[in-house]
Design an enzyme around this catalytic site. Structure first.
Site, PDB file in Angstrom:
ATOM      1  N   HIS A  82       0.697  -1.178   0.625  1.00 52.34           N
ATOM      2  CA  HIS A  82      -0.089   0.340  -0.207  1.00 52.34           C
ATOM      3  C   HIS A  82       0.650   1.025  -0.163  1.00 52.34           C
ATOM      4  O   HIS A  82       1.707   1.236   0.766  1.00 52.34           O
ATOM      5  CB  HIS A  82      -0.859   0.278   1.307  1.00 52.34           C
ATOM      6  CG  HIS A  82      -1.575   1.009   1.381  1.00 52.34           C
ATOM      7  ND1 HIS A  82      -3.279   1.521   0.993  1.00 52.34           N
ATOM      8  CD2 HIS A  82      -1.743   2.548   1.632  1.00 52.34           C
ATOM      9  CE1 HIS A  82      -3.629   2.239   0.894  1.00 52.34           C
ATOM     10  NE2 HIS A  82      -2.521   2.944   1.461  1.00 52.34           N
ATOM     11  N   ASP A 161     -14.860   3.694   8.632  1.00 49.93           N
ATOM     12  CA  ASP A 161     -13.710   3.967   8.150  1.00 49.93           C
ATOM     13  C   ASP A 161     -14.635   4.903   7.813  1.00 49.93           C
ATOM     14  O   ASP A 161     -14.795   6.248   7.749  1.00 49.93           O
ATOM     15  CB  ASP A 161     -13.055   3.194   7.531  1.00 49.93           C
ATOM     16  CG  ASP A 161     -11.961   4.609   6.968  1.00 49.93           C
ATOM     17  OD1 ASP A 161     -11.375   5.049   7.819  1.00 49.93           O
ATOM     18  OD2 ASP A 161     -11.692   4.436   5.777  1.00 49.93           O
ATOM     19  N   ARG A 168     -14.386  13.255   9.461  1.00 52.17           N
ATOM     20  CA  ARG A 168     -14.067  14.175   9.086  1.00 52.17           C
ATOM     21  C   ARG A 168     -12.981  15.535   7.999  1.00 52.17           C
ATOM     22  O   ARG A 168     -12.632  16.119   8.492  1.00 52.17           O
ATOM     23  CB  ARG A 168     -12.732  12.742   9.052  1.00 52.17           C
ATOM     24  CG  ARG A 168     -12.317  12.086  10.805  1.00 52.17           C
ATOM     25  CD  ARG A 168     -11.323  11.017  10.292  1.00 52.17           C
ATOM     26  NE  ARG A 168     -10.102  11.470  10.393  1.00 52.17           N
ATOM     27  CZ  ARG A 168      -9.231  10.724   9.511  1.00 52.17           C
ATOM     28  NH1 ARG A 168      -9.657   9.315   9.635  1.00 52.17           N
ATOM     29  NH2 ARG A 168      -8.094  10.865   9.425  1.00 52.17           N
ATOM     30  N   SER A 183      -7.010   4.786   9.130  1.00 49.61           N
ATOM     31  CA  SER A 183      -8.066   4.881   8.047  1.00 49.61           C
ATOM     32  C   SER A 183      -7.490   3.897   7.363  1.00 49.61           C
ATOM     33  O   SER A 183      -8.361   2.825   6.955  1.00 49.61           O
ATOM     34  CB  SER A 183      -8.420   5.853   7.887  1.00 49.61           C
ATOM     35  OG  SER A 183      -8.720   5.889   6.447  1.00 49.61           O
ATOM     36  N   LYS A 187      -8.524  -0.659   6.705  1.00 51.46           N
ATOM     37  CA  LYS A 187      -9.033  -1.226   5.407  1.00 51.46           C
ATOM     38  C   LYS A 187      -8.060  -2.651   5.298  1.00 51.46           C
ATOM     39  O   LYS A 187      -8.437  -4.429   5.323  1.00 51.46           O
ATOM     40  CB  LYS A 187      -8.951  -0.172   4.474  1.00 51.46           C
ATOM     41  CG  LYS A 187     -10.465   0.221   4.662  1.00 51.46           C
ATOM     42  CD  LYS A 187     -10.790   1.531   3.567  1.00 51.46           C
ATOM     43  CE  LYS A 187      -9.327   2.621   3.676  1.00 51.46           C
ATOM     44  NZ  LYS A 187      -9.561   4.070   3.020  1.00 51.46           N
TER      45      LYS A 187
END
Lengths: 438, 438
Positions: A82, A161, A168, A183, A187
């Site tokens: 990621h 999330d 937010r 966050s 996931k």
């Protein structure tokens, strides 16, 4: 338990325990806590901070708020990668098939472009027919057959999330390191992989402009993964100029295919270096090599062999995309109605290309979203002809802009050129990888 | 201007300017800012704080959000008094008529009881027929005729405060000194008086338990008044044991009438001292004496003369109350169906009576509100038979509890006794007035 008391406690800077954090996440997700209390809580958490344990508990609770993929039926180690988002960062497109080609399982769940940065899903969807919204059954079946799948987040994964992020976003509580880490990882932990290779970008083109913030985010993410018993490495990497030459969804797929074909063009050096390093770590976690250095060499070898391209073709076929893109990518990805060169008003050495400016310019050409209703133009984008350190003459092209009628070329060109600096001296080389955190 | 940017700025601890603060107050009052953004803003303001200028601007903006009383047509100096809330603090009932009897105009707008503390409006409404909801015309006419009126806040006065307070109440942002000061003074400044005498309570029975917080609140309030060009004095006063002997709405009116008759019973010494001191300052601001000390002597003299009681009778008559309460207060205010003595389980000197415990006990008897739907029993309350320093024998009454069937006597007695300490030695006397801030 009352949310009032949790707001009070966090306001006073006191740490919350597991029951309290789970109460907030679950009750808010179920709609039992009104937005005005949740936003006060999030602001208190933003300013007072969350410690490592709280951040991990928040991540877990958000992860548990939805369904988790169960990959345990598929034998083998599952590794994902990621990135926190950059400009021209199409590495997932290249590294996923390369690592899968080496026999490591890669269940990849990606996101869309955010602000001036690109997103893997948007890029993949520029391939005609390509589906990123596989059902869970399709996803599992593809993982079993070809060992890799590249999909988007479903609404069932970490719904907390989604709800928390939306709040937010409108209450100035986005840029909190613990909240960002929770966050992202809520996931990723729902994917059911065994190890994660994370790329935290820093520099003018990244969300974390300051290196110290990026390092802190990397540390927090590594800590969460360890507390969740996932193997992890986090690389803090430079995002000052765009990674490769291509910026824009279709153009980046074209570039990815070129690289998977083993090509190493001027301008893609950093892209390739980072691909090999990240892939090397993935191979190491996947148990295919003894260390990441060996992994890096192996990825490089496989990249040149074309085996990654073959795996990419399998992905494209399996997910409904037109496999002809592999043979003739230019035909598919160079079809913007207008292609215009942007030339240099200066003569000298390129000393700076601001990735954020390039990202915003690409967005203005149609490659990104200005708001939630924006429609992407998959053919829009920028191909850089010059990169840091290159010589340029006055009037020589620095880039090609790809776009459709109606796109804001003039504004894009202005933004782009404002981000380019040409000087007398060649700039000193900078390291691509700032830090490796485990 | 966007509320997002104001939240961001305050989150980063940056001061806001006049336009920004007015934008928040006005847009929120008009319903143009959703609660979830306002609560994030308030939490940021709570934690990061507001400086003196910001607090004053907030107060002004909240004051300007509604109508302001215009008393300029009535010649003379207008002086009001406000207390932050205590137990057995019925001083407004006594000081307003005393000061008005000396010829100073007293336009008094009061509030209701909050938590364990009493409220002037609730007390006045225990007088049969007494109306606290005068129209603006009635209020002005009464001010002209008798120089004093005691009413409640109308919905037209500082509507921003009402809306902001309601949100703070459910988001743990109440106990912020700048926000408290702005809330109190936004209403007081709307009254159109020339000078304010403020009584900030501190101790176990006050909202500000810590003296340093009370002093800070006093300083902030004095600063706001000065920035608004109002004359002001703030007294920080002790609220450890209840002020007088009576706690409860009707009982406190009875005690006020007794004191206005010139009586000085054991147990009311602090009540009377504070009445004279606060009234002295009001006379000084009203231009009737050369200094507050002279004012104090003058109030004491008028109190003993009965002129204040006559003025109180005028108020009662003018606001629709039954004037017979003046002649025979016991008949009106001692009519709780049940009166029960609470006796001492110990022998010795009373060394502590926790005003908060007494306030909660009175609330449990029906004198206060547990929630917004609670109905007050005007006859419920407590009469203390012993105060700090008094000798008590085992089995001797410490207090009388007044209540109606259905009230929670047992719980009230338990709470009350838990707040009483009886020791061997007489406690040292403590000063009533901690600090005088101008």
């Amino acid at each position: 338990m009352r949310i009032y008391d949790l707001i009070f406690k966090k306001r006073e800077g006191q740490p919350l325990n597991q029951e309290e954090i789970a109460f907030f996440v679950n009750s808010f997700t179920k709609g039992e806590i009104p937005d005005y209390q949740a936003s006060a809580f999030l602001m208190a958490a933003f300013i007072r901070g969350l410690n490592g344990k709280e951040t991990s508990l928040l991540t877990q609770a958000m992860c548990e708020s939805g369904t988790k993929l169960n990959l345990s039926g598929i034998p083998g180690i599952k590794v994902d990668k990621h990135s926190t988002g950059g400009v021209g960062d199409g590495i997932s497109l290249v590294v996923a098939p390369l690592v899968a080609a080496c026999g490591v399982l890669v269940p990849m769940i990606s996101g869309r472009g955010l602000a001036h940065t690109g997103g893997t899903l948007d890029k993949l969807e520029s391939i005609p027919g390509f589906r990123t919204n596989l059902t869970q059954a399709e996803f599992l079946s593809q993982m079993e057959r070809i060992g890799v799948a590249m999909i988007g987040q479903t609404s069932e994964i970490a719904p907390a999330d989604k709800k928390i992020y939306a709040l937010r976003d409108v209450t100035a509580t986005v840029d909190s390191i613990p909240l960002i880490a929770a966050s992202i990882l809520s996931k990723k932990l729902a994917e059911g992989c065994d190890a994660l290779v994370l790329d935290v970008k820093t520099g003018c083109g990244a969300f974390m402009r300051e290196k110290k913030d990026a390092v802190r985010l990397a540390q927090v993410m590594a800590d969460i993964c360890k507390r969740s018993r996932k193997k992890v490495v986090v690389l803090v990497t430079r995002m000052e100029e765009p990674l490769g030459n291509a910026i824009g969804n279709g153009l980046e797929v074209w570039q990815a295919i070129e690289i998977l074909r083993g090509e190493e063009k001027r301008g893609t050096e950093s892209f390739i270096e980072l691909t090999d390093v990240l892939g090397g770590w993935m191979l190491f976690f996947g148990g295919k090599v003894r260390n990441s250095k060996e992994g890096r060499a192996k990825i490089s070898e496989v990249r040149k062999s074309g085996a990654g391209l073959k795996k990419f073709e399998e992905i494209v076929r399996s997910q409904g995309g037109d496999p002809e893109v592999i043979q003739d990518p230019k035909k598919f990805f160079f079809r913007a109605p207008i292609v215009k060169e942007v030339t240099s008003p200066w003569k000298g050495s390129v000393s700076f290309i601001n990735a954020r400016s390039v990202g915003v310019a690409a967005l203005l050409l149609g490659a990104g979203r200005e708001n939630q209703d924006s429609v992407l133009d998959p053919s829009a984008g920028i191909l850089l002809a010059k990169k840091l350190g290159d010589r340029v003459e006055r009037g020589e092209p620095i880039a090609q802009f790809f776009y459709s009628p109606g796109a804001r070329f003039d504004e894009a060109e202005k933004v782009f050129l404002a981000g380019v600096k040409v000087g007398k001296l060649r700039p000193k080389p900078h390291p691509l990888i700032h830090q490796v955190i485990r």
